[in-house]
Design an enzyme around this catalytic site. Structure first.
Site, PDB file in Angstrom:
ATOM      1  N   ARG A 618       4.207 -11.017   6.261  1.00  0.00           N
ATOM      2  CA  ARG A 618       2.885 -10.851   5.643  1.00  0.00           C
ATOM      3  C   ARG A 618       2.712 -11.714   4.403  1.00  0.00           C
ATOM      4  O   ARG A 618       1.602 -12.073   4.033  1.00  0.00           O
ATOM      5  CB  ARG A 618       2.670  -9.371   5.295  1.00  0.00           C
ATOM      6  N   TYR A 622      -0.584 -13.816   3.590  1.00  0.00           N
ATOM      7  CA  TYR A 622      -1.370 -13.733   2.359  1.00  0.00           C
ATOM      8  C   TYR A 622      -1.563 -15.122   1.744  1.00  0.00           C
ATOM      9  O   TYR A 622      -2.634 -15.424   1.193  1.00  0.00           O
ATOM     10  CB  TYR A 622      -0.667 -12.817   1.358  1.00  0.00           C
ATOM     11  N   TYR A 644     -11.035  -4.265   1.857  1.00  0.00           N
ATOM     12  CA  TYR A 644     -11.115  -2.822   2.096  1.00  0.00           C
ATOM     13  C   TYR A 644     -10.659  -2.050   0.854  1.00  0.00           C
ATOM     14  O   TYR A 644      -9.723  -2.457   0.159  1.00  0.00           O
ATOM     15  CB  TYR A 644     -10.223  -2.456   3.285  1.00  0.00           C
ATOM     16  N   HIS A 646     -10.390  -0.553  -2.841  1.00  0.00           N
ATOM     17  CA  HIS A 646     -10.501  -1.228  -4.141  1.00  0.00           C
ATOM     18  C   HIS A 646      -9.746  -2.547  -4.025  1.00  0.00           C
ATOM     19  O   HIS A 646      -8.546  -2.566  -3.726  1.00  0.00           O
ATOM     20  CB  HIS A 646      -9.887  -0.353  -5.232  1.00  0.00           C
ATOM     21  N   GLN A 718       2.137   3.597   0.928  1.00  0.00           N
ATOM     22  CA  GLN A 718       2.590   2.844   2.114  1.00  0.00           C
ATOM     23  C   GLN A 718       3.968   3.325   2.555  1.00  0.00           C
ATOM     24  O   GLN A 718       4.909   2.556   2.746  1.00  0.00           O
ATOM     25  CB  GLN A 718       2.598   1.335   1.836  1.00  0.00           C
ATOM     26  N   THR A 787       0.004   8.108   2.445  1.00  0.00           N
ATOM     27  CA  THR A 787       0.536   8.241   1.092  1.00  0.00           C
ATOM     28  C   THR A 787       1.339   9.534   0.980  1.00  0.00           C
ATOM     29  O   THR A 787       0.909  10.577   1.483  1.00  0.00           O
ATOM     30  CB  THR A 787      -0.612   8.264   0.063  1.00  0.00           C
TER      31      THR A 787
END
Length: 810
Positions: A618, A622, A644, A646, A718, A787
């Protein structure tokens, strides 16, 4: 409204409550419609089933089915009838009603899902396990995308039963857990208890008796609260069997068996009676009373003989109904063939007579018809040709014909070396006109525009409607002449009044003049279309020349990063919506629903989700996203990047792209939005000021030397990706979760209650707040965004405040 309240109470409260409501409304039912009276009777039938009064229920079902009613209601009545008949051993009724319901199911919509589940149960009872599984899967497909939570609950129950009967214990356990969640959301106490009891039985079958006992006891309490007698009795029997098999309290088991024995004998429920007697025999054996054990085994054998007779009767009823259905189908086929032959013979005789009569009239009629046909054909050809070339609403040329005429006009202008301009025009805020005033007003706006466009441009070129609210114009003039004509049209526009509404109409225009070496109109249309979109972005109601776009940007690009919030449509701010609309280029990285909402506002939105790939790092993804956004920012355009939630919370790309833009001297800023943490405090009712908060990403917590304060609230984000140092996973890994639990044991005991939290994404969803012991985390279910919430282990110590000398109260 009162009948709907009765129906809700029937599935969410003990059945006696809905019976009380029916008694209260009974004096007024004469004023109800036939359909409403049928709905009340269906609730009565379900109450009879719940209270175990099957003979009375079957009799009332027969009476109800003689009345006319809608297909959905008839299918519900048949479903209840099959249920009661099967439970009471009346298999002829059960299978006959089953066949009627299966024939009616295609016309009943999603209501047929419950009946398919009943068919699955009945076919399982005669050993047709594969057919039962097929019915259960069909029922699940019907309700999978439905908003009816109770049907979803029942579909999981039916699928779990079919899987259990087919020996698929692991699949059945998964389905029972899904049933428990769905039935809890549907607030159906009977099927919540059913899920708990059957889950306990499945766990026992898999050697997990202690856990199974807990579920059985929970389910029994649920059946008692719901007043479901049959469920209570079978649950007590399951509980007694499990206690005896696992070496539990024998006295409790014997008491449970004694409590249900009389009910099974009275109902002649031989299957459960056989199980109860066998349990008593086992209990006698365990206490050393061998004579009593042998005597009870003889009673077990007698009940088994009766059960065999019941099974034979059930199988015979099934086979008889199957045979009758096939025989009836064959008879119907033969009758239909005989009737078809008779109809053909009658038709042939009639045709012979008609031929004789028509033959005399044919010559005269044919001559008259030919003359009339020739006249009508000529008129129809003219009309059809006009319709094939024109738009029926505005009277302008349609897209295909306007393009063909425009190409011809362009070639003529090129041959004569005259200027030529293509113009694309689009009605501003046309969707809002349709939404606010209705499509009739929108159609009237388009009709009036067709007239105004013809008045101004007809003498100067070709005018066509490209589709929707967009128009194409091909003009024999230069760009200055085109702009003058557009100015004339804008002065000509008037307020459109129709059906009580007044609408002020404006248009956005894009124009492109042909070059001397232009081969055709393709580039002109493309460039004028882009110029029109630029006019929209600049505020609408204006004209943009494509030559302005070709000249490039002024180099004063900019970047704003906004968030959609967590819940679709409710959390995004007006400021963010404004930034999306006004930007020249929009990028979006969000879930499918939020992306669709953004693309409805800006169809030219570029989705960043395509950079993700299974097994890909990832961090590289990014970097590529950041590079794609920066390429547009550095080209001098105003960019809005939508993320998506904040955009600044647990998001690398927004911070990276803002930093990169500022390094290049480009103005860049971030608009705050609602985050998952904000939703967490609201949904769970937690005030972070009570104890303080430690908020850490789960993998970072694992690999870094973080120290936890057990008096604080701890949030680990996560959790599903715990321990993923390769940054390639998108799903939970049991080893990673276990490693997280092992580290948390330094501060918390394994029985400390924690919460798995997931915010609701859609307005129709409910947030997830699953409470469980810390030690149970490896066996839980996770989404990528789950979470872990760890409440304080102890309250923080508060030191006594000290007051300085001379201090004054604030």
């Amino acid at each position: 409204e009162r009948i709907a309240e009765i129906e809700r109470a029937n599935v969410t409260l003990p059945w006696a409550e809905s019976a009380r409501l029916i008694e209260a409304i009974s004096p007024e039912l004469d004023a109800a419609t036939p359909e409403q009276r049928v709905r009340v009777e269906l609730v009565r039938l379900r109450n009879l089933a719940l209270s175990g009064e099957y003979p009375a229920g079957i009799e009332r079902t027969e009476a109800l089915l003689k009345q006319p009613m809608a297909a959905e209601l008839r299918l519900r009545a048949l479903n209840l009838g099959v249920n009661m008949a099967a439970n009471s051993g009346d298999f002829p009724h059960a299978f006959n009603w089953l066949k009627q319901g299966l024939a009616l199911a295609p016309a009943a919509g999603t209501e047929s899902a419950n009946f398919l589940g009943m068919a699955s149960y009945l076919y399982s009872s005669v050993g047709e396990n594969q057919t039962a599984l097929q019915f259960a899967h069909r029922a699940m497909l019907l309700v999978k995308n439905s908003d009816d939570l109770r049907r979803y609950c029942l579909a999981w129950s039916d699928l779990a039963l079919a899987q259990d009967n087919a020996g698929l214990l692991a699949e059945a356990e998964h389905s029972r857990r899904q049933q428990l969640q769905a039935c809890t959301e549907a607030a159906d106490p009977v099927f919540v208890a059913n899920a708990q009891v059957t889950l306990g039985d499945l766990l026992h079958k898999q050697g997990r008796s202690a856990e199974g006992l807990r579920w059985l006891r929970t389910g029994l309490a649920g059946f008692q609260r719901a007043g479901y007698v049959g469920g209570q009795n079978e649950n007590r029997l399951d509980l007694a069997e499990m206690l005896l098999a696992s070496g539990g309290d024998r006295a409790v088991a014997e008491a449970l068996l004694a409590a249900v024995l009389g009910e099974f004998e009275q109902r002649m429920d031989w299957s459960n009676l056989q199980r109860a007697r066998r349990g008593q025999s086992r209990a006698a054996e365990l206490r050393g009373d061998w004579a009593e054990s042998v005597r009870l085994l003889k009673l077990v054998d007698a009940a088994g003989q009766q059960q065999m007779q019941v099974a034979k009767a059930r199988q015979m009823a099934f086979l008889q109904v199957e045979f009758q259905s096939q025989f009836k189908d064959q008879q119907i086929t033969l009758l239909e063939k005989d009737q078809a032959i008779a109809r053909l013979q009658t038709r042939a005789a009639e045709r012979r007579q008609l031929v004789l009569v028509l033959g005399l009239l044919a010559v005269l009629v044919i001559v008259a018809l030919l003359l009339s046909f020739l006249r009508r054909t000529r008129a129809d050809r003219r009309r059809y040709r006009w319709l094939s070339e024109h738009d029926g609403l505005t009277g302008l040329y349609n897209h295909q014909h306007a393009r063909a005429l425009g190409e011809a006009a362009f070639q003529a202008a090129r041959h004569q070396q005259r200027p030529f301009v293509a113009v694309t025009a689009d009605v501003d805020y046309f969707k809002q006109i349709n939404d606010r005033c209705g499509h009739a007003v929108g159609d009237q706006v388009l009709r009036r525009l067709g007239g105004w466009l013809s008045e101004v441009f007809a003498a100067h070129g070709v005018i066509g409607r490209s589709g929707g609210e967009e128009f194409s114009l091909f003009l024999n003039c230069d760009r200055a002449g085109a702009e003058q004509l557009i100015g004339t049209l804008r002065k000509r526009l008037e307020t459109v009044r129709h059906a009580g509404h007044s609408v002020n109409v404006t248009l956005s225009f894009g124009l492109c003049q042909a070059r001397p070496d232009e081969p055709g109109i393709d580039r002109l249309l493309r460039e004028s279309d882009l110029a029109m979109y630029k006019a929209k972005q600049r505020g609408r109601d204006r004209v943009v020349d494509a030559s302005e776009l070709a000249a490039g940007h002024d180099g004063r690009g900019g970047l704003v990063v906004v968030g959609t919030g967590i819940e679709l449509g409710r959390h995004i701010s007006e400021r963010s919506l404004t930034e999306i609309r006004r930007a020249e280029r929009v990028f979006c990285l969000a879930d499918a629903f939020a992306l669709a909402m953004v693309m409805e506002m800006r169809p030219d939105t570029i989705s960043l989700s395509g950079y993700y790939a299974e097994g890909r790092d990832r961090r590289e993804t990014y970097r590529e996203m950041t590079a794609a956004i920066m390429a547009e920012v550095l080209s001098g355009v105003q960019v809005c990047a939508v993320f998506y939630g904040h955009p600044g919370v647990f998001a690398q790309v927004p911070h990276a792209v803002i930093a990169a833009a500022r390094e290049h001297g480009v103005a860049a800023r971030m608009e705050p939005a609602i985050s998952a943490e904000a939703c967490l405090y609201a949904d769970l009712g937690i005030d972070p000021g009570d104890s303080g908060v430690q908020s850490i990403e789960a993998t970072q917590f694992l690999v870094c030397d973080h120290l936890l304060d057990c008096s604080c609230l701890v949030l680990l984000w996560q959790v599903a990706l715990s321990g993923d140092l390769s940054c390639t996973r998108f799903e939970a890994d049991v080893a990673g979760i276990q490693a997280l639990v092992d580290k948390l044991r330094r501060w918390y005991p394994l029985d400390h209650q924690v919460i798995l939290y997931e915010a609701a994404v859609l307005p129709i969803q409910k947030y997830r707040a699953e409470q469980l012991p810390l030690g149970a985390l490896p066996g839980a279910q996770y989404q990528e965004f789950t979470t872990l919430v760890i409440p304080p282990l102890r309250r923080p110590r508060r030191e006594a405040p000290t007051v300085a000398a001379g201090a004054v109260d604030a």
